[in-house]
Design an enzyme around this catalytic site. Sequence first.
Site, PDB file in Angstrom:
ATOM      1  N   ASP A 255      43.898  31.664  29.100  1.00  0.00           N
ATOM      2  CA  ASP A 255      42.593  31.161  29.546  1.00  0.00           C
ATOM      3  C   ASP A 255      42.401  31.529  31.006  1.00  0.00           C
ATOM      4  OD1 ASP A 255      40.701  28.958  30.711  1.00  0.00           O
ATOM      5  OD2 ASP A 255      40.458  28.845  28.531  1.00  0.00           O
ATOM      6  N   ASP A 272      31.143  39.579  32.835  1.00  0.00           N
ATOM      7  CA  ASP A 272      31.547  40.459  31.740  1.00  0.00           C
ATOM      8  C   ASP A 272      32.545  41.513  32.212  1.00  0.00           C
ATOM      9  OD1 ASP A 272      29.918  39.095  30.040  1.00  0.00           O
ATOM     10  OD2 ASP A 272      28.302  40.585  30.004  1.00  0.00           O
ATOM     11  N   GLU A 299      36.098  32.798  27.804  1.00  0.00           N
ATOM     12  CA  GLU A 299      37.156  33.315  28.666  1.00  0.00           C
ATOM     13  C   GLU A 299      38.540  33.110  28.060  1.00  0.00           C
ATOM     14  OE1 GLU A 299      36.422  29.078  30.170  1.00  0.00           O
ATOM     15  OE2 GLU A 299      35.346  30.677  29.134  1.00  0.00           O
TER      16      GLU A 299
END
Length: 390
Positions: A255, A272, A299
Site C-alpha cells: 500500500d 497516475d 494505491e
Amino acid sequence: MTGELADDEERDLILSMRMDAMLNSSPASFLSIVGGLVAVYVYWAPSVAFGLIAWLACIVAVALTNLLSTLLYARGLPSGWNARSWARFVSVMHLLSGLAWGVGGGWMLSFANEHQALVTVSIGLAAVTVSIPSVVHLPAYNLFQLPIFWSYAVGALFSSLQYSWPIAIGFFLLGAFAIVIGRVLGYQLSTALRLSIENKRLAQHLEERSAALEAANRELEIESHTDPLTGLANRRRLMSFARAVRGRCAMMIVDIDHFKSYNDTYGHVEGDTCLVSVAKALLGSVRPEHDLVARLGGEEFAIVLSDVGAEEARARAEAIRANVQALPMSGPHRVRCRVTVSIGVSTRAADRPKSLSDLMEEADAAVYRAKSEGRNRVCFDNRPRAQDVA
C-alpha cells in the site's frame, strides 16, 4: 477503375491457370513423335521418302519445342513472360502443330490405300483427343484441331478412296462440331476456374477473419486479466494465479503511503504517474516466470511469491520497500516527492496448508499493522515466526 483492375487481375489469373493446365499436358507431345514414326513406317516408299522425312522432322521439332517449353514454364523462364505471353506462344505452337499434322495427314490421305488411310485417320483422331486439355484456351484448341480436320477433308477429296466425298464431308463437319463442343467445354471449364478462384479468395478471407478474431480474442483475454493503467495483472488474474500455486509461497499486500495526500497535492495525472512508477518498481523486484504482481485497486497492490519461505519472503519484501523508496524524482516516470510503501506479508509453509482467503486476510491485517506502526515498513502476520520458516 478499381473494379476494372480487379476484372483484369481475375482474367490474368484465369489465363495463368489455363496455361498451367495446357503446359502441364505438353509431355503428351512425346506421343506425336511415336505417331509420326508409325505413319512413316506405314507410308514408306522411295517416291515419297523425302516428303515423309521432312514431315517427321516438323513433327519432332514441334514436339520437342513443346516439351522444352514445359520445362521453361515450370522454372519461370523466360523471366519477363507473363500469362499473356505464354498464351500467345502456346497458340502459335498449337497452330504449327495442327498445320504439321493436318497438311501432312491430308497429303498422305491423297495417295493412301484403305489400310494406310485407316492408320492416318486413327493417328489424327488420337492427336485431337490428346489435345482436349487445350479446350481451356479455346483459340489454341481451334488452331490445332481445325487444320487437322479440314486438311484431312481436302486430302480425302483428292484421294482415290471409296466414299471419299462422304469422308471429306465428315471431316469438315467434325471440325465445325469441334468448335461448338470446344466452346461449351471451354465455358464450363472457365466457370469452374472462376469458382475455384472465388473459393480460394473466400477461404483466404475466412482465414484472415479467423486470424483477426483470434487476435481480438487474445487481446480481450489480456485486457480481462490486466489493469489498464499499470499493465499489471488485475484481481481476477491474481486469484487465478494464487489458486494455482502449490506448496510454500508468500502473499504481500503493498500500500502506497499517504497516496491521497499525493493526489491532492500534485493532481490525478501525477498520481497516475506515481502508480505506474511504483508498479514498475514492484515488477522489477520479482521473478516474472515464478511470481505475480497485481493491482488490487487504488494505491493497493498484491504480490504472490511462489516457492519461498518466510525468511526469503521478508528479505524480498524489504528489497521491494527499498526499491520503491529509491524511485527517481526526475525522468519520464519520476515521482514528485519521496514515495514509500507499507507491506504486509503472509506465508504458507509446505507442510501447513492455508487457503487463498486466509493468506489474503493475514496479509491485509499485516499491512494495516505496518501503517499503524508508522508506515514505510514490512510486517508479517501475527503467527509465531518459527511456524513461518520452511
